[in-house]
Each structure stands twice: as structure tokens, then as C-alpha cells.
Design a protein around this motif. Structure first.
Motif, PDB file in Angstrom:
ATOM      1  N   LYS A   1      26.675  64.855  34.403  1.00 46.35           N
ATOM      2  CA  LYS A   1      25.310  65.085  34.400  1.00 46.35           C
ATOM      3  C   LYS A   1      24.491  64.024  33.988  1.00 46.35           C
ATOM      4  CE  LYS A   1      25.986  70.173  33.245  1.00 46.35           C
ATOM      5  NZ  LYS A   1      25.968  70.366  34.679  1.00 46.35           N
ATOM      6  N   GLU A   2      24.977  63.241  32.996  1.00 48.53           N
ATOM      7  CA  GLU A   2      24.373  62.081  32.434  1.00 48.53           C
ATOM      8  C   GLU A   2      23.944  61.089  33.782  1.00 48.53           C
ATOM      9  OE1 GLU A   2      25.886  61.785  28.015  1.00 48.53           O
ATOM     10  OE2 GLU A   2      26.916  60.798  29.626  1.00 48.53           O
ATOM     11  N   ILE A   3      24.964  60.674  34.522  1.00 48.85           N
ATOM     12  CA  ILE A   3      24.720  60.041  35.592  1.00 48.85           C
ATOM     13  C   ILE A   3      23.611  60.659  36.657  1.00 48.85           C
ATOM     14  CG2 ILE A   3      26.038  59.332  38.022  1.00 48.85           C
ATOM     15  CD1 ILE A   3      28.607  58.865  36.107  1.00 48.85           C
ATOM     16  N   GLU A   4      23.667  61.856  36.814  1.00 47.81           N
ATOM     17  CA  GLU A   4      22.523  62.719  37.635  1.00 47.81           C
ATOM     18  C   GLU A   4      21.217  62.398  37.078  1.00 47.81           C
ATOM     19  OE1 GLU A   4      21.632  67.081  38.653  1.00 47.81           O
ATOM     20  OE2 GLU A   4      24.098  66.577  38.553  1.00 47.81           O
ATOM     21  N   ILE A   5      21.313  62.471  35.745  1.00 52.21           N
ATOM     22  CA  ILE A   5      19.886  62.395  35.184  1.00 52.21           C
ATOM     23  C   ILE A   5      19.513  60.686  35.138  1.00 52.21           C
ATOM     24  CG2 ILE A   5      18.861  62.269  32.994  1.00 52.21           C
ATOM     25  CD1 ILE A   5      20.076  64.950  32.156  1.00 52.21           C
ATOM     26  N   LEU A   6      20.471  59.987  35.013  1.00 50.96           N
ATOM     27  CA  LEU A   6      20.187  58.399  35.115  1.00 50.96           C
ATOM     28  C   LEU A   6      19.659  58.058  36.601  1.00 50.96           C
ATOM     29  CD1 LEU A   6      20.394  55.976  33.542  1.00 50.96           C
ATOM     30  CD2 LEU A   6      22.701  55.662  33.944  1.00 50.96           C
TER      31      LEU A   6
ATOM     32  N   ARG B   1      16.843  73.174  33.574  1.00 52.10           N
ATOM     33  CA  ARG B   1      17.060  72.813  32.262  1.00 52.10           C
ATOM     34  C   ARG B   1      15.860  72.777  31.409  1.00 52.10           C
ATOM     35  NH1 ARG B   1      22.024  72.611  33.471  1.00 52.10           N
ATOM     36  NH2 ARG B   1      23.165  71.117  34.911  1.00 52.10           N
ATOM     37  N   SER B   2      16.114  72.864  29.906  1.00 50.66           N
ATOM     38  CA  SER B   2      15.326  72.610  29.223  1.00 50.66           C
ATOM     39  C   SER B   2      14.930  71.284  29.019  1.00 50.66           C
ATOM     40  CB  SER B   2      15.717  73.291  27.815  1.00 50.66           C
ATOM     41  OG  SER B   2      15.021  72.773  26.455  1.00 50.66           O
ATOM     42  N   TYR B   3      13.674  70.879  28.567  1.00 51.35           N
ATOM     43  CA  TYR B   3      13.251  69.771  28.550  1.00 51.35           C
ATOM     44  C   TYR B   3      13.865  68.956  27.392  1.00 51.35           C
ATOM     45  CZ  TYR B   3      10.065  66.011  26.524  1.00 51.35           C
ATOM     46  OH  TYR B   3       9.856  64.597  26.115  1.00 51.35           O
ATOM     47  N   HIS B   4      14.552  69.778  26.243  1.00 53.57           N
ATOM     48  CA  HIS B   4      15.059  69.257  24.976  1.00 53.57           C
ATOM     49  C   HIS B   4      16.489  68.605  25.676  1.00 53.57           C
ATOM     50  CE1 HIS B   4      11.719  69.925  22.530  1.00 53.57           C
ATOM     51  NE2 HIS B   4      11.699  71.277  23.056  1.00 53.57           N
ATOM     52  N   THR B   5      16.990  69.769  26.378  1.00 54.41           N
ATOM     53  CA  THR B   5      18.440  69.468  26.899  1.00 54.41           C
ATOM     54  C   THR B   5      18.613  68.102  27.725  1.00 54.41           C
ATOM     55  OG1 THR B   5      18.817  71.681  27.045  1.00 54.41           O
ATOM     56  CG2 THR B   5      20.130  70.239  28.323  1.00 54.41           C
ATOM     57  N   VAL B   6      17.600  67.911  28.406  1.00 56.67           N
ATOM     58  CA  VAL B   6      17.339  66.446  29.366  1.00 56.67           C
ATOM     59  C   VAL B   6      17.263  65.503  28.245  1.00 56.67           C
ATOM     60  CG1 VAL B   6      15.912  65.108  31.065  1.00 56.67           C
ATOM     61  CG2 VAL B   6      16.478  67.719  31.135  1.00 56.67           C
ATOM     62  N   THR B   7      16.428  65.548  27.269  1.00 53.92           N
ATOM     63  CA  THR B   7      16.058  64.526  26.271  1.00 53.92           C
ATOM     64  C   THR B   7      17.363  63.963  25.669  1.00 53.92           C
ATOM     65  OG1 THR B   7      15.030  65.724  24.646  1.00 53.92           O
ATOM     66  CG2 THR B   7      13.335  64.704  26.118  1.00 53.92           C
ATOM     67  N   THR B   8      18.163  65.161  25.364  1.00 57.07           N
ATOM     68  CA  THR B   8      19.238  64.937  24.623  1.00 57.07           C
ATOM     69  C   THR B   8      20.147  64.308  25.387  1.00 57.07           C
ATOM     70  OG1 THR B   8      19.134  66.829  23.140  1.00 57.07           O
ATOM     71  CG2 THR B   8      21.375  65.979  23.350  1.00 57.07           C
ATOM     72  N   HIS B   9      20.480  64.446  26.668  1.00 60.13           N
ATOM     73  CA  HIS B   9      21.215  63.703  27.632  1.00 60.13           C
ATOM     74  C   HIS B   9      20.728  62.279  27.713  1.00 60.13           C
ATOM     75  CE1 HIS B   9      23.747  66.842  29.153  1.00 60.13           C
ATOM     76  NE2 HIS B   9      22.749  67.558  29.656  1.00 60.13           N
ATOM     77  N   ILE B  10      19.495  62.104  27.929  1.00 60.33           N
ATOM     78  CA  ILE B  10      18.818  60.622  27.661  1.00 60.33           C
ATOM     79  C   ILE B  10      19.138  59.868  26.732  1.00 60.33           C
ATOM     80  CG2 ILE B  10      16.915  59.200  27.854  1.00 60.33           C
ATOM     81  CD1 ILE B  10      15.547  61.672  29.757  1.00 60.33           C
ATOM     82  N   ARG B  11      19.043  60.513  25.386  1.00 60.37           N
ATOM     83  CA  ARG B  11      19.453  60.006  24.231  1.00 60.37           C
ATOM     84  C   ARG B  11      21.073  59.519  24.395  1.00 60.37           C
ATOM     85  NH1 ARG B  11      18.726  64.047  20.510  1.00 60.37           N
ATOM     86  NH2 ARG B  11      16.803  64.041  21.273  1.00 60.37           N
ATOM     87  N   ASN B  12      21.974  60.560  24.652  1.00 66.40           N
ATOM     88  CA  ASN B  12      23.191  60.099  24.498  1.00 66.40           C
ATOM     89  C   ASN B  12      23.560  59.180  25.652  1.00 66.40           C
ATOM     90  OD1 ASN B  12      23.904  62.073  22.960  1.00 66.40           O
ATOM     91  ND2 ASN B  12      24.110  63.368  24.574  1.00 66.40           N
ATOM     92  N   ILE B  13      22.914  58.867  26.982  1.00 65.55           N
ATOM     93  CA  ILE B  13      22.915  57.845  27.742  1.00 65.55           C
ATOM     94  C   ILE B  13      22.472  56.272  27.186  1.00 65.55           C
ATOM     95  CG2 ILE B  13      22.051  56.750  29.888  1.00 65.55           C
ATOM     96  CD1 ILE B  13      21.452  59.693  31.022  1.00 65.55           C
ATOM     97  N   TYR B  14      21.504  56.440  26.162  1.00 59.86           N
ATOM     98  CA  TYR B  14      21.091  55.392  25.672  1.00 59.86           C
ATOM     99  C   TYR B  14      22.206  54.724  24.622  1.00 59.86           C
ATOM    100  CZ  TYR B  14      16.022  55.692  26.876  1.00 59.86           C
ATOM    101  OH  TYR B  14      15.008  56.110  27.710  1.00 59.86           O
ATOM    102  N   LYS B  15      22.722  55.825  23.955  1.00 60.69           N
ATOM    103  CA  LYS B  15      24.036  55.231  22.867  1.00 60.69           C
ATOM    104  C   LYS B  15      24.997  54.638  23.849  1.00 60.69           C
ATOM    105  CE  LYS B  15      22.801  58.838  19.590  1.00 60.69           C
ATOM    106  NZ  LYS B  15      23.598  60.347  18.920  1.00 60.69           N
ATOM    107  N   LYS B  16      25.447  55.562  24.737  1.00 62.87           N
ATOM    108  CA  LYS B  16      26.740  54.929  25.395  1.00 62.87           C
ATOM    109  C   LYS B  16      26.659  53.632  26.098  1.00 62.87           C
ATOM    110  CE  LYS B  16      28.554  59.445  26.209  1.00 62.87           C
ATOM    111  NZ  LYS B  16      28.695  60.721  27.295  1.00 62.87           N
ATOM    112  N   LEU B  17      25.125  53.390  26.643  1.00 64.14           N
ATOM    113  CA  LEU B  17      24.987  51.835  27.019  1.00 64.14           C
ATOM    114  C   LEU B  17      24.618  50.827  26.388  1.00 64.14           C
ATOM    115  CD1 LEU B  17      23.217  53.401  30.476  1.00 64.14           C
ATOM    116  CD2 LEU B  17      25.497  52.495  30.420  1.00 64.14           C
TER     117      LEU B  17
END
Length: 98
Positions: free
Chosen positions: A41-46, A64-80
Motif C-alpha cells: 500500500k505504501e508503494i502504491e501511494i508512493l 480510503r480516508s484522507y487521514h489513512t493516506v496521510t498516515t501511510h505517507i508519514r510512515n513512508i517518510y520515516k522508513k525512507l
């Protein structure tokens, strides 16, 4: 009326993104994905971020909820280990995730 224009724009962007965002994963990409441990899902959003979608557009496209997407984006930022969308896309390209 403005909402209809926005939805038409999103549909056009969605068709465009599906046609260019379905490359085959090579072994190198699979290895990079494992190293950075991004979820599918994170790769799909990326991928959608790389195309230029906003968080709200991604949420609408993926139902999906806007907040779910922003949470995924936040997790992407942390991981990268990045702080912006541009950095995330750049680092993902460097590591052959995109």
C-alpha cells in the motif's frame, strides 16, 4: 459543478497513472523493497505521489480516508528517512522501488 470537474480530472489522472505505474518488479527492485520494508500500500501511494496526486486525490481514488493516506505517507517518510514528497520519490528511484 466544480466537484464534477474535479472528479473528471481525477478520472483522467487515474487512467494515466494506471497505464504507466505497472512495471514488472525486477530482482533488484524486490531486494530494495525488502531492505526498506515498504508495504504494498505504501508503494502504491508512493507511485501516486510520484505522478503528482495530492493526498486527497489518492484517498478518493483508493476509497480510503484522507487521514489513512496521510498516515501511510508519514510512515513512508520515516522508513525512507526523508522529510518531503520530492525526497521520498527521489530516494525510492535511487533504491529502484519505483
Amino acid at each position: 459543478k466544480q466537484y464534477e470537474k474535479k472528479m473528471k480530472y481525477i478520472k483522467i489522472k487515474s487512467v494515466y497513472s494506471e497505464s504507466i505505474s505497472a512495471p514488472c518488479l525486477t530482482e533488484q527492485k524486490k531486494e530494495a523493497k525488502k531492505r526498506l520494508r515498504l508495504t504494498s500500500k505504501e508503494i502504491e501511494i508512493l507511485k501516486k505521489i510520484a505522478i503528482g496526486f495530492t493526498s486527497q486525490e489518492i484517498a478518493t481514488i483508493q476509497c480510503r480516508s484522507y487521514h489513512t493516506v496521510t498516515t501511510h505517507i508519514r510512515n513512508i517518510y520515516k522508513k525512507l528517512s526523508v522529510n518531503s514528497r520530492a525526497e521520498a520519490v527521489f530516494k525510492a528511484c535511487q533504491n529502484e522501488i519505483l
